[in-house]
Write an enzyme that holds these catalytic residues in place. Structure first.
Site, PDB file in Angstrom:
ATOM      1  N   HIS A 295       0.940   5.177   1.272  1.00 45.50           N
ATOM      2  CA  HIS A 295       0.299   6.194   2.114  1.00 45.50           C
ATOM      3  C   HIS A 295       0.253   7.514   1.352  1.00 45.50           C
ATOM      4  O   HIS A 295       1.270   7.954   0.804  1.00 45.50           O
ATOM      5  CB  HIS A 295       1.117   6.423   3.391  1.00 45.50           C
ATOM      6  CG  HIS A 295       1.150   5.256   4.319  1.00 45.50           C
ATOM      7  ND1 HIS A 295       0.309   5.141   5.396  1.00 45.50           N
ATOM      8  CD2 HIS A 295       1.931   4.142   4.324  1.00 45.50           C
ATOM      9  CE1 HIS A 295       0.581   4.015   6.045  1.00 45.50           C
ATOM     10  NE2 HIS A 295       1.552   3.391   5.410  1.00 45.50           N
TER      11      HIS A 295
ATOM     12  N   HIS B  70       0.849  -1.198   0.000  1.00 48.16           N
ATOM     13  CA  HIS B  70       0.000   0.000   0.000  1.00 48.16           C
ATOM     14  C   HIS B  70       0.878   1.240   0.000  1.00 48.16           C
ATOM     15  O   HIS B  70       2.008   1.209   0.489  1.00 48.16           O
ATOM     16  CB  HIS B  70      -0.954   0.027   1.194  1.00 48.16           C
ATOM     17  CG  HIS B  70      -0.265  -0.169   2.509  1.00 48.16           C
ATOM     18  ND1 HIS B  70       0.104  -1.418   2.969  1.00 48.16           N
ATOM     19  CD2 HIS B  70       0.159   0.707   3.437  1.00 48.16           C
ATOM     20  CE1 HIS B  70       0.710  -1.290   4.138  1.00 48.16           C
ATOM     21  NE2 HIS B  70       0.778   0.001   4.439  1.00 48.16           N
TER      22      HIS B  70
HETATM   23  P1  5GP Z   1       2.030   0.323   7.307  1.00 46.54           P
HETATM   24  O1  5GP Z   1       2.520   0.540   8.724  1.00 46.54           O
HETATM   25  O2  5GP Z   1       1.919  -1.150   7.004  1.00 46.54           O
HETATM   26  O3  5GP Z   1       2.806   1.069   6.269  1.00 46.54           O
HETATM   27  O4  5GP Z   1       0.582   0.974   7.265  1.00 46.54           O
HETATM   28  C1  5GP Z   1      -0.557   0.330   7.678  1.00 46.54           C
HETATM   29  C2  5GP Z   1      -1.620   1.398   7.816  1.00 46.54           C
HETATM   30  O5  5GP Z   1      -2.884   0.798   7.744  1.00 46.54           O
HETATM   31  C3  5GP Z   1      -1.562   2.176   9.142  1.00 46.54           C
HETATM   32  O6  5GP Z   1      -1.452   3.570   8.865  1.00 46.54           O
HETATM   33  C4  5GP Z   1      -2.879   1.822   9.814  1.00 46.54           C
HETATM   34  O7  5GP Z   1      -3.433   2.915  10.524  1.00 46.54           O
HETATM   35  C5  5GP Z   1      -3.751   1.417   8.646  1.00 46.54           C
HETATM   36  N1  5GP Z   1      -4.756   0.408   8.939  1.00 46.54           N
HETATM   37  C6  5GP Z   1      -4.553  -0.792   9.539  1.00 46.54           C
HETATM   38  N2  5GP Z   1      -5.702  -1.511   9.600  1.00 46.54           N
HETATM   39  C7  5GP Z   1      -6.658  -0.734   9.003  1.00 46.54           C
HETATM   40  C8  5GP Z   1      -8.044  -0.930   8.735  1.00 46.54           C
HETATM   41  O8  5GP Z   1      -8.647  -1.954   9.076  1.00 46.54           O
HETATM   42  N3  5GP Z   1      -8.691   0.063   8.077  1.00 46.54           N
HETATM   43  C9  5GP Z   1      -8.055   1.209   7.694  1.00 46.54           C
HETATM   44  N4  5GP Z   1      -8.791   2.133   7.057  1.00 46.54           N
HETATM   45  N5  5GP Z   1      -6.750   1.434   7.921  1.00 46.54           N
HETATM   46  C10 5GP Z   1      -6.044   0.475   8.578  1.00 46.54           C
END
Ligand code: 5GP
Ligand code: ZN
Length: 137
Positions: free
Chosen positions: A103, A101
């Site tokens: 951001h 993903h």
């Molecule tokens: P990472 O740390 O893997 O780059 O980002 C994961 C992101 O996903 C985090 O910013 C977290 O807040 C978001 N996130 C995790 N679970 C969910 C969810 O169930 N729904 C949404 N909308 N965001 C999520």
């Protein structure tokens, strides 16, 4: 390919509801549940790729174009002063959901979102060594 244990597979494919800003056959863009700033969104492919290195080239090429378009809409709509695109790969890099993903993080003057690093130090010799390792892999 979808992974039945993956929360972003379920969100991207609409099995779990989300606040969706954009959707097409390849991607969904949702608002992050733990936003760094107002309007923090996630661009998620519908297929399961665990990270950047797992992403196929065709999808990878589309990611920046989609990110640019949606970021531009978010920035204008919310009156942001700047914008970060952040993409984490691997636990050591802060990845917590192992489905690729991007951001999309609108920035506001003095928002104190803290998306930064402390500049380290290097030497010309170390830079040459790093370059040599990358060039000759
Ligand atoms: P990472 O740390 O893997 O780059 O980002 C994961 C992101 O996903 C985090 O910013 C977290 O807040 C978001 N996130 C995790 N679970 C969910 C969810 O169930 N729904 C949404 N909308 N965001 C999520
Ligand atoms: Zn997945």
């Amino acid at each position: 390919m979808k992974d039945s244990n993956c929360i972003f597979c379920k969100i991207a494919n609409g099995e779990i509801p989300s606040t969706t800003l954009y959707e097409d056959k390849d991607f969904r863009v949702i608002l992050d549940l733990g936003p760094a700033t107002r309007g923090h969104a996630l661009l998620i492919p519908k297929e399961h790729y665990k990270d950047l290195f797992d992403l196929d080239d065709e999808t990878g090429a589309k990611v920046l174009l989609k990110a640019k378009r949606i970021a531009s809409r978010i920035k204008t709509a919310l009156g942001a002063d700047g914008f970060n695109l952040v993409q984490n790969n691997g636990e050591a890099a802060g990845q917590t959901v192992f489905h690729f993903h991007m951001h999309l993080i609108p920035r506001y003057r003095d928002d104190h979102a803290g998306i930064h690093w402390k500049p380290g130090k290097t030497t010309p010799e170390e830079m040459e060594e790093v370059k040599r390792l990358i060039d000759h892999q």
